[in-house]
Enzyme design. Structure first.
Site, PDB file in Angstrom:
ATOM      1  N   ARG A 101       0.879  -1.188   0.000  1.00  0.00           N
ATOM      2  CA  ARG A 101       0.000   0.000   0.000  1.00  0.00           C
ATOM      3  C   ARG A 101       0.902   1.220   0.000  1.00  0.00           C
ATOM      4  NH1 ARG A 101      -5.428   1.663   3.289  1.00  0.00           N
ATOM      5  NH2 ARG A 101      -6.209   0.173   1.746  1.00  0.00           N
ATOM      6  N   HIS A 128      -7.230   0.678  -6.638  1.00  0.00           N
ATOM      7  CA  HIS A 128      -7.440  -0.148  -5.432  1.00  0.00           C
ATOM      8  C   HIS A 128      -8.151  -1.451  -5.854  1.00  0.00           C
ATOM      9  CE1 HIS A 128      -7.828  -1.256  -1.367  1.00  0.00           C
ATOM     10  NE2 HIS A 128      -8.778  -0.446  -0.961  1.00  0.00           N
ATOM     11  N   GLN A 131     -10.206  -4.021  -3.502  1.00  0.00           N
ATOM     12  CA  GLN A 131     -11.536  -3.573  -3.105  1.00  0.00           C
ATOM     13  C   GLN A 131     -12.573  -3.904  -4.185  1.00  0.00           C
ATOM     14  OE1 GLN A 131     -12.345  -1.614  -0.078  1.00  0.00           O
ATOM     15  NE2 GLN A 131     -14.337  -2.352  -0.744  1.00  0.00           N
ATOM     16  N   ASP A 234     -17.155   7.179  -2.212  1.00  0.00           N
ATOM     17  CA  ASP A 234     -15.895   7.031  -1.485  1.00  0.00           C
ATOM     18  C   ASP A 234     -15.624   8.364  -0.794  1.00  0.00           C
ATOM     19  OD1 ASP A 234     -13.350   6.285  -0.626  1.00  0.00           O
ATOM     20  OD2 ASP A 234     -12.400   6.531  -2.584  1.00  0.00           O
ATOM     21  N   CYS A 274     -16.525   1.852   0.118  1.00  0.00           N
ATOM     22  CA  CYS A 274     -15.376   1.008   0.476  1.00  0.00           C
ATOM     23  C   CYS A 274     -14.981   1.194   1.943  1.00  0.00           C
ATOM     24  CB  CYS A 274     -14.204   1.310  -0.437  1.00  0.00           C
ATOM     25  SG  CYS A 274     -13.724   3.050  -0.482  1.00  0.00           S
ATOM     26  N   ARG A 302     -13.643  -8.490   1.737  1.00  0.00           N
ATOM     27  CA  ARG A 302     -12.228  -8.247   1.448  1.00  0.00           C
ATOM     28  C   ARG A 302     -11.426  -9.500   1.798  1.00  0.00           C
ATOM     29  NH1 ARG A 302     -10.348  -3.070   1.420  1.00  0.00           N
ATOM     30  NH2 ARG A 302      -8.504  -4.101   0.612  1.00  0.00           N
TER      31      ARG A 302
END
Ligand code: CP
Ligand code: NVA
Length: 319
Positions: A101, A128, A131, A234, A274, A302
């Site tokens: 990340r 991402h 996700q 988001d 998310c 996830r």
């Protein structure tokens, strides 16, 4: 060496395999989980905060029989200027996979190029993908009869993405929608259209995989949610954008997902986010709590989706 840096690193057939495996792993959890990472250590290099991604990977690696090794970037020499290349070469001698990340997407690409273990993108400023696979699985679970084809259930569905339409999640959902055969409509302020860099990637990946390479962008949130099967938002201030917070909150306020806006989608539409969510900004509390909000299922998924992704990547022979 196969990596998972973007949605389209898996073909449609491979994506179907990942979704089916996620379903099996979810059903088998705590009973017959195959130890596909037995005797393996997967390192997780994180330069940004995380709750869901960190915990789901650590738990997932453990459940697959492996050992997760969490490395905060600032605790390793990478944080003091050691090169990505040397980090990749050193870690490749010791671990079996890297989960990363970071800010700059080029970093995950360099780690993948210079190391010789699979690299998973656990979020960059650009994409991402973990996700998106968890989200797709969450929707497919709802739209597929028992034992049915999960990927097929996504085809022809419409997702509306509201707010920061230039962020990693927006980019990732555009790539994901194209891969999964969905239609995507984004609504955000002028100036927040997907970037030229993203459009170049979308065009190249669409050509390579024979995908439509399409999305709609509008500044009208009601136009985007019309006929939508999914309403997605988001955070407006992504990690690294804190300096722009006040201006973003002001510019994006017309795109807040309120009960009124959500009601303008299909009557059986799902609400997704998310997470983490900022109540009263990109979404109101009543929408987060709505009977058709599936935010915590997507958070749980996830775990199952990433276990499937790791299991698929771990199958390949090591260099
Ligand atoms: N959705 C997501 O990636 O959450 P975290 O930042 O908590 O990992
Ligand atoms: N766009 C957000 C996603 C967080 C999971 C960020 O990058 O901060």
């Amino acid at each position: 060496m196969k990596h998972f840096l973007k949605e389209t690193d898996f073909t449609q057939n491979e994506a179907a395999e990942v979704l089916a495996l996620a379903r099996d792993l979810k059903q088998e959890r705590g009973r017959n989980t195959p130890a596909v990472l037995k005797h393996q250590t997967w390192a997780m290099i994180f330069s940004k905060s995380s709750t869901r991604t960190r915990v789901s990977f650590e738990v997932g690696i453990h459940e697959l029989g492996g050992n997760p090794l969490f490395l905060n970037k600032n605790d390793i020499q990478l944080g003091r200027g050691e090169s990505i290349g040397d980090t990749a070469r050193v870690l490749s001698r010791m671990v079996h996979g890297l989960i990363v990340r970071t800010y700059d997407h080029a970093e995950v690409e360099q780690l993948a190029e210079l190391g010789n273990v699979p690299v998973i993108n656990a979020l960059t400023d650009f994409l991402h993908p973990c996700q998106i696979y968890a989200d797709a699985f969450t929707l497919a679970e709802r739209w597929t009869p028992p034992g049915g084809d999960l990927l097929a259930s996504l085809k022809g569905r419409k997702i509306a993405f509201l707010g920061d339409t230039a962020c990693n999640m927006a980019n990732s959902w555009i790539l994901g929608a194209n891969l999964f055969g969905m239609e995507i409509s984004l609504a955000g302020p002028k100036g927040f259209e997907p970037s030229a860099e993203f459009n170049t990637l979308l065009a190249a990946e669409s050509k390579r995989l024979g995908l439509p390479g399409k999305y709609q962008f509008t500044t009208d949130p009601y136009e985007a949610v019309k006929n939508a099967d999914v309403v997605y938002t988001d955070v407006w201030v992504s990690m690294g954008k804190e300096d722009e917070a006040a201006e973003r909150i002001k510019t994006m306020s017309p795109y807040s997902v309120t009960a009124q806006l959500f009601a303008a989608a299909k009557p059986d539409a799902w609400f997704m986010h998310c997470l983490p969510a900022y109540v009263g900004k990109e979404v109101t509390q009543d929408v987060l709590d709505h009977p058709r909000s599936i935010i915590f299922d997507e958070a749980e998924n996830r775990l199952h989706a990433q276990k499937a992704i790791m299991a698929v990547l771990a199958q390949q022979p090591r260099g």
